[in-house]
Write a protein that holds these residues in place. Structure first.
Motif, PDB file in Angstrom:
ATOM      1  N   GLU A 225      66.636  45.790  62.907  1.00 49.33           N
ATOM      2  CA  GLU A 225      66.506  45.223  61.554  1.00 49.33           C
ATOM      3  C   GLU A 225      67.862  45.131  60.867  1.00 49.33           C
ATOM      4  N   ARG A 226      68.661  46.181  60.988  1.00 53.26           N
ATOM      5  CA  ARG A 226      69.966  46.197  60.318  1.00 53.26           C
ATOM      6  C   ARG A 226      70.900  45.128  60.861  1.00 53.26           C
ATOM      7  N   GLU A 227      70.888  44.940  62.189  1.00 48.54           N
ATOM      8  CA  GLU A 227      71.791  43.982  62.824  1.00 48.54           C
ATOM      9  C   GLU A 227      71.241  42.563  62.831  1.00 48.54           C
ATOM     10  N   GLY A 228      69.984  42.393  62.431  1.00 48.47           N
ATOM     11  CA  GLY A 228      69.386  41.062  62.402  1.00 48.47           C
ATOM     12  C   GLY A 228      69.199  40.461  63.780  1.00 48.47           C
ATOM     13  N   LEU A 229      68.927  41.298  64.760  1.00 44.73           N
ATOM     14  CA  LEU A 229      68.712  40.805  66.126  1.00 44.73           C
ATOM     15  C   LEU A 229      67.325  40.178  66.231  1.00 44.73           C
ATOM     16  N   ALA A 230      67.257  39.077  66.942  1.00 41.77           N
ATOM     17  CA  ALA A 230      65.999  38.330  67.028  1.00 41.77           C
ATOM     18  C   ALA A 230      65.796  37.817  68.444  1.00 41.77           C
ATOM     19  N   SER A 231      64.683  37.143  68.649  1.00 41.74           N
ATOM     20  CA  SER A 231      64.370  36.545  69.942  1.00 41.74           C
ATOM     21  C   SER A 231      65.294  35.353  70.196  1.00 41.74           C
ATOM     22  N   PRO A 232      65.702  35.122  71.443  1.00 41.93           N
ATOM     23  CA  PRO A 232      65.372  35.875  72.657  1.00 41.93           C
ATOM     24  C   PRO A 232      66.316  37.055  72.865  1.00 41.93           C
ATOM     25  N   SER A 233      65.749  38.235  72.986  1.00 41.42           N
ATOM     26  CA  SER A 233      66.527  39.448  73.207  1.00 41.42           C
ATOM     27  C   SER A 233      65.873  40.280  74.296  1.00 41.42           C
ATOM     28  N   VAL A 234      66.692  41.090  74.940  1.00 40.66           N
ATOM     29  CA  VAL A 234      66.217  42.041  75.936  1.00 40.66           C
ATOM     30  C   VAL A 234      66.604  43.442  75.479  1.00 40.66           C
ATOM     31  N   ILE A 235      65.677  44.375  75.622  1.00 37.47           N
ATOM     32  CA  ILE A 235      65.924  45.771  75.266  1.00 37.47           C
ATOM     33  C   ILE A 235      66.034  46.577  76.559  1.00 37.47           C
ATOM     34  N   VAL A 236      67.142  47.280  76.719  1.00 33.29           N
ATOM     35  CA  VAL A 236      67.363  48.108  77.909  1.00 33.29           C
ATOM     36  C   VAL A 236      67.351  49.568  77.478  1.00 33.29           C
ATOM     37  N   VAL A 237      66.448  50.338  78.061  1.00 32.11           N
ATOM     38  CA  VAL A 237      66.261  51.737  77.680  1.00 32.11           C
ATOM     39  C   VAL A 237      66.548  52.633  78.874  1.00 32.11           C
ATOM     40  N   GLY A 238      67.460  53.576  78.719  1.00 31.20           N
ATOM     41  CA  GLY A 238      67.708  54.520  79.810  1.00 31.20           C
ATOM     42  C   GLY A 238      69.132  55.025  79.849  1.00 31.20           C
ATOM     43  N   ASP A 239      69.355  56.028  80.688  1.00 33.53           N
ATOM     44  CA  ASP A 239      70.661  56.676  80.764  1.00 33.53           C
ATOM     45  C   ASP A 239      71.759  55.779  81.308  1.00 33.53           C
ATOM     46  N   VAL A 240      71.394  54.657  81.955  1.00 27.28           N
ATOM     47  CA  VAL A 240      72.433  53.749  82.442  1.00 27.28           C
ATOM     48  C   VAL A 240      73.251  53.171  81.291  1.00 27.28           C
ATOM     49  N   VAL A 241      72.688  53.212  80.079  1.00 25.66           N
ATOM     50  CA  VAL A 241      73.365  52.650  78.910  1.00 25.66           C
ATOM     51  C   VAL A 241      74.386  53.630  78.333  1.00 25.66           C
ATOM     52  N   GLN A 242      74.377  54.878  78.788  1.00 29.97           N
ATOM     53  CA  GLN A 242      75.152  55.900  78.103  1.00 29.97           C
ATOM     54  C   GLN A 242      76.659  55.638  78.135  1.00 29.97           C
ATOM     55  N   GLY A 243      77.159  54.985  79.184  1.00 26.36           N
ATOM     56  CA  GLY A 243      78.579  54.688  79.236  1.00 26.36           C
ATOM     57  C   GLY A 243      79.013  53.752  78.128  1.00 26.36           C
ATOM     58  N   VAL A 244      78.289  52.668  77.946  1.00 27.86           N
ATOM     59  CA  VAL A 244      78.628  51.732  76.877  1.00 27.86           C
ATOM     60  C   VAL A 244      78.326  52.333  75.510  1.00 27.86           C
ATOM     61  N   ALA A 245      77.324  53.217  75.446  1.00 21.15           N
ATOM     62  CA  ALA A 245      77.020  53.897  74.192  1.00 21.15           C
ATOM     63  C   ALA A 245      78.172  54.797  73.785  1.00 21.15           C
ATOM     64  N   ALA A 246      78.739  55.530  74.736  1.00 20.17           N
ATOM     65  CA  ALA A 246      79.871  56.401  74.446  1.00 20.17           C
ATOM     66  C   ALA A 246      81.077  55.593  73.988  1.00 20.17           C
TER      67      ALA A 246
END
Length: 257
Positions: A225-246
């Motif tokens: 909601e804050r970033e105004g992200l909309a379709s078409p989008s993909v949500i990736v959930v999991g520890d593989v994201v932790q590198g880019v998150a850091a």
């Protein structure tokens, strides 16, 4: 009229970047006499069609007025029976949330020759755009591709059970068409996954106007909601994201300083 002398090819156009089109897909497009084109296929991809080819846009996008599926199937069938070389041009891959299975069944039942050419699916392109692998020996033993948009009248995925499976089997969840249902998905996933689970949301993966946000499961809906992200989008959930998150946290800290 010739009967069943034509052919239909379901072609995956990939996530949007025309350079990600396969050589086999390019050859099929260049040999088409009729193209039925999805809404998310880029103009650069369609530009490979012969100048003599007819191009019909039959866009289908969640939340918007769409061409009825039955009408698209009727067009393919009629054109093939008239001897045309029909290309059904789809974003991503025809067999991953592209209704390709339904179309193949319909055409084969009518005795029409049909071929499927794979394309890079948006879930893979979204992760790659951030330098994130969907599988990793240290973080994820596999990936589950899911849709957050259930067919009308059908039951939505059991997100709580899927979250438990992802946790226990160390799997990455790749969610298509989930932005509008992000709050419900988030709450159900939190039943089995920690709030700190890394999450990435990628809008219009591989295209020049691509946008993304890296967050946690506990902040998923708020971030969208804050970033105004909309379709078409993909949500990736999991520890593989932790590198880019850091990396994102490091950048934020540097900006704050």
């Amino acid at each position: 009229m010739n009967t069943n002398t034509g052919k239909v090819t379901l072609v995956g156009a990939g996530p949007g970047d025309p350079e990600l089109l396969t050589l086999k897909a390019l050859k099929a497009i260049q040999g088409a006499s009729l193209l039925l084109v999805d809404d998310l296929v880029s103009h650069e991809v369609v530009a490979h069609a012969p100048k003599t080819a007819r191009v019909v846009y039959v866009g289908k996008r969640g939340g918007c007025k769409s061409t009825p599926q039955a009408f698209i199937e009727k067009l393919m069938l009629m054109a093939a029976r008239e001897g045309e070389s029909v290309v059904r041009l789809k974003g991503g891959d025809p067999f991953i949330f592209g209704r390709g299975g339904e179309e193949v069944e319909h055409l084969r039942a009518a005795g029409v020759q049909v071929e499927v050419i794979n394309g890079i699916t948006a879930g893979l392109a979204a992760a790659t755009a951030l330098g994130v692998p969907l599988t990793h020996r240290d973080h994820a033993q596999g990936a589950i591709f899911l849709t957050g948009h259930a067919q009308k009248g059908s039951q939505a995925p059991d997100w709580q059970s899927l979250a438990a499976t992802a946790r226990d089997a160390r799997l990455t969840l790749v969610i298509y068409m989930g932005v509008s249902s992000a709050h419900r998905i988030q709450q159900d996933l939190l039943a089995a996954l920690p709030a700190a689970t890394p999450v990435a949301v990628v809008q219009r993966a591989s295209l020049p106007d691509q946008r993304h946000a890296v967050t946690t499961l506990g902040e998923l809906a708020t971030t969208i909601e804050r970033e105004g992200l909309a379709s078409p989008s993909v949500i990736v959930v999991g520890d593989v994201v932790q590198g880019v998150a850091a990396a994102a946290v490091a950048v934020d800290k540097a900006r704050a300083a």
